[in-house]
Write a protein that holds these residues in place. Structure first.
Motif, mmCIF file in Angstrom:
data_model
loop_
_atom_site.group_PDB
_atom_site.id
_atom_site.type_symbol
_atom_site.label_atom_id
_atom_site.label_comp_id
_atom_site.label_asym_id
_atom_site.label_seq_id
_atom_site.Cartn_x
_atom_site.Cartn_y
_atom_site.Cartn_z
ATOM 1 N N THR A 149 0.834 -1.205 0.000
ATOM 2 C CA THR A 149 0.000 0.000 0.000
ATOM 3 C C THR A 149 0.868 1.254 0.000
ATOM 4 O O THR A 149 0.544 2.235 -0.671
ATOM 5 C CB THR A 149 -0.949 0.013 1.207
ATOM 6 O OG1 THR A 149 -0.192 -0.166 2.416
ATOM 7 C CG2 THR A 149 -1.979 -1.096 1.097
ATOM 8 N N SER A 157 -3.794 7.137 -6.930
ATOM 9 C CA SER A 157 -4.653 7.919 -6.050
ATOM 10 C C SER A 157 -5.153 7.047 -4.904
ATOM 11 O O SER A 157 -5.186 5.817 -5.001
ATOM 12 C CB SER A 157 -5.852 8.466 -6.829
ATOM 13 O OG SER A 157 -6.735 7.406 -7.178
ATOM 14 N N ARG A 158 -5.561 7.699 -3.814
ATOM 15 C CA ARG A 158 -6.106 6.944 -2.682
ATOM 16 C C ARG A 158 -7.334 6.138 -3.114
ATOM 17 O O ARG A 158 -7.516 4.984 -2.695
ATOM 18 C CB ARG A 158 -6.496 7.902 -1.548
ATOM 19 C CG ARG A 158 -7.160 7.198 -0.362
ATOM 20 C CD ARG A 158 -7.584 8.187 0.709
ATOM 21 N NE ARG A 158 -8.513 9.187 0.217
ATOM 22 C CZ ARG A 158 -9.834 8.993 0.095
ATOM 23 N NH1 ARG A 158 -10.361 7.822 0.383
ATOM 24 N NH2 ARG A 158 -10.600 9.976 -0.340
ATOM 25 N N GLN A 159 -8.159 6.716 -3.973
ATOM 26 C CA GLN A 159 -9.379 6.017 -4.389
ATOM 27 C C GLN A 159 -9.064 4.750 -5.176
ATOM 28 O O GLN A 159 -9.660 3.687 -4.948
ATOM 29 C CB GLN A 159 -10.261 6.960 -5.227
ATOM 30 C CG GLN A 159 -10.884 8.091 -4.431
ATOM 31 C CD GLN A 159 -9.952 9.286 -4.284
ATOM 32 O OE1 GLN A 159 -8.776 9.236 -4.666
ATOM 33 N NE2 GLN A 159 -10.472 10.374 -3.749
ATOM 34 N N LEU A 160 -8.130 4.845 -6.119
ATOM 35 C CA LEU A 160 -7.800 3.669 -6.914
ATOM 36 C C LEU A 160 -7.102 2.621 -6.064
ATOM 37 O O LEU A 160 -7.389 1.422 -6.172
ATOM 38 C CB LEU A 160 -6.918 4.065 -8.104
ATOM 39 C CG LEU A 160 -6.477 2.908 -9.019
ATOM 40 C CD1 LEU A 160 -7.673 2.117 -9.526
ATOM 41 C CD2 LEU A 160 -5.654 3.443 -10.190
ATOM 42 N N THR A 162 -7.443 2.127 -2.858
ATOM 43 C CA THR A 162 -8.458 1.520 -1.993
ATOM 44 C C THR A 162 -9.328 0.548 -2.768
ATOM 45 O O THR A 162 -9.658 -0.547 -2.275
ATOM 46 C CB THR A 162 -9.332 2.621 -1.345
ATOM 47 O OG1 THR A 162 -8.493 3.537 -0.650
ATOM 48 C CG2 THR A 162 -10.321 2.009 -0.371
ATOM 49 N N GLN A 163 -9.697 0.902 -3.986
ATOM 50 C CA GLN A 163 -10.496 0.000 -4.820
ATOM 51 C C GLN A 163 -9.767 -1.308 -5.060
ATOM 52 O O GLN A 163 -10.343 -2.397 -4.915
ATOM 53 C CB GLN A 163 -10.815 0.669 -6.155
ATOM 54 C CG GLN A 163 -11.548 -0.236 -7.141
ATOM 55 C CD GLN A 163 -11.696 0.411 -8.510
ATOM 56 O OE1 GLN A 163 -11.722 1.630 -8.624
ATOM 57 N NE2 GLN A 163 -11.784 -0.410 -9.549
#
Length: 275
Positions: A149, A157-160, A162-163
């Motif tokens: 991580t 990005s944090r969103q990608l 996390t996904q």
């Protein structure tokens, strides 16, 4: 070729090729792999005839990550013992990251879990265009480790991120190239050859300067600009007074190729280490 139970070694001129070797399980991490990688890196660091390393996997697959049969046995261990076992992976990730000579990952087929971490811990990543990567831990009720991580957060990005971690979905080499994680795409079956070509070029470079460059790039994301400027000033002041700069500048002015390899042999003879 030197054969270990889980690691193969061969030299291509000044490039050491390390091959994770557990093809029956898509090169899942065997119990002795970390020790073998540590041993190989320690020997390569002191070998003046090795200028760069390629890390790859046998039979057209990089590494499927942890062997779930081994991991299931660790459920019977207490918390402290599990922490100790996990420390071996994290130590190898740090040793790959901190190794003074360039390391290029060559990914055919794909990399998952801790195998993805090992690839990301290398300095550069070459992948076949059909390769796929995944943070697959969630599918078996586990959480990411091996720094995956943190390493991916430098580019995604944090969103990608996390996904990918929450779903365990695969991401292609082409997508990772778009995000700057993969340095070079190769045709299927050619990632190893492309990585060796790149590593051979790097292996001709100035060893001490490259070790400093690696350290500067490694810390650039976490430092303030003021701190990075100071680190760059210190590294440049050291480099300007070194034999590599003397050779490199003289070669440039003399319109000839620089001979950094002879300096490495001199360092080895005098017991000087890079870094």
């Amino acid at each position: 070729m030197t054969t270990f139970s889980s690691l193969l070694q061969r030299k291509e001129d000044r490039v050491l090729v390390l091959t994770i070797n557990n093809p029956g399980k898509r090169n899942a991490i065997a119990a002795d792999l970390y020790d073998n990688i540590r041993t190989a890196l320690a020997a390569a660091a002191d070998d003046p005839d090795i200028g760069a390393i390629v890390l790859t996997g046998a039979d057209n697959y990089f590494c499927a990550g942890g062997d779930l049969e081994l991991i299931s046995k660790r459920r019977g261990l207490n918390y402290e013992a599990r922490i100790e076992r996990l420390g071996h992976l994290h130590d190898v990730v740090c040793k790959l990251r901190d190794f003074p000579k360039p390391i290029v990952a060559a990914v055919e087929g794909g990399a998952a879990g801790a195998g993805f971490s090992l690839a990301l811990a290398c300095d550069l990543l070459v992948a076949s265009a059909d390769a796929a990567f995944s943070i697959a831990y969630v599918k078996v009720g586990l959480t990411p480790d091996g720094g995956i991580t943190g390493l991916l957060a430098q580019s995604l990005s944090r969103q990608l991120l996390t996904q990918l971690a929450l779903t365990g979905d695969r991401i292609t080499a082409e997508q990772l190239e778009h995000h700057g994680v993969v340095n070079k795409l190769a045709a299927a079956g050619q990632a190893g050859a492309a990585a060796i070509t790149l590593a051979a070029r790097l292996a001709q470079g100035p060893l001490h300067a490259m070790a400093s460059i690696k350290a500067l790039c490694r810390h650039a994301h976490e430092r303030t600009l003021d701190d990075q400027l100071e680190a760059e000033r210190t590294a440049m002041a050291v480099a300007q007074g070194g034999a590599e700069a003397a050779e490199g500048i003289a070669a440039f002015l003399g319109k000839r190729p620089a001979d950094f390899a002879s300096l490495r042999r001199d360092d080895a003879a005098s017991g000087t280490a890079a870094g």
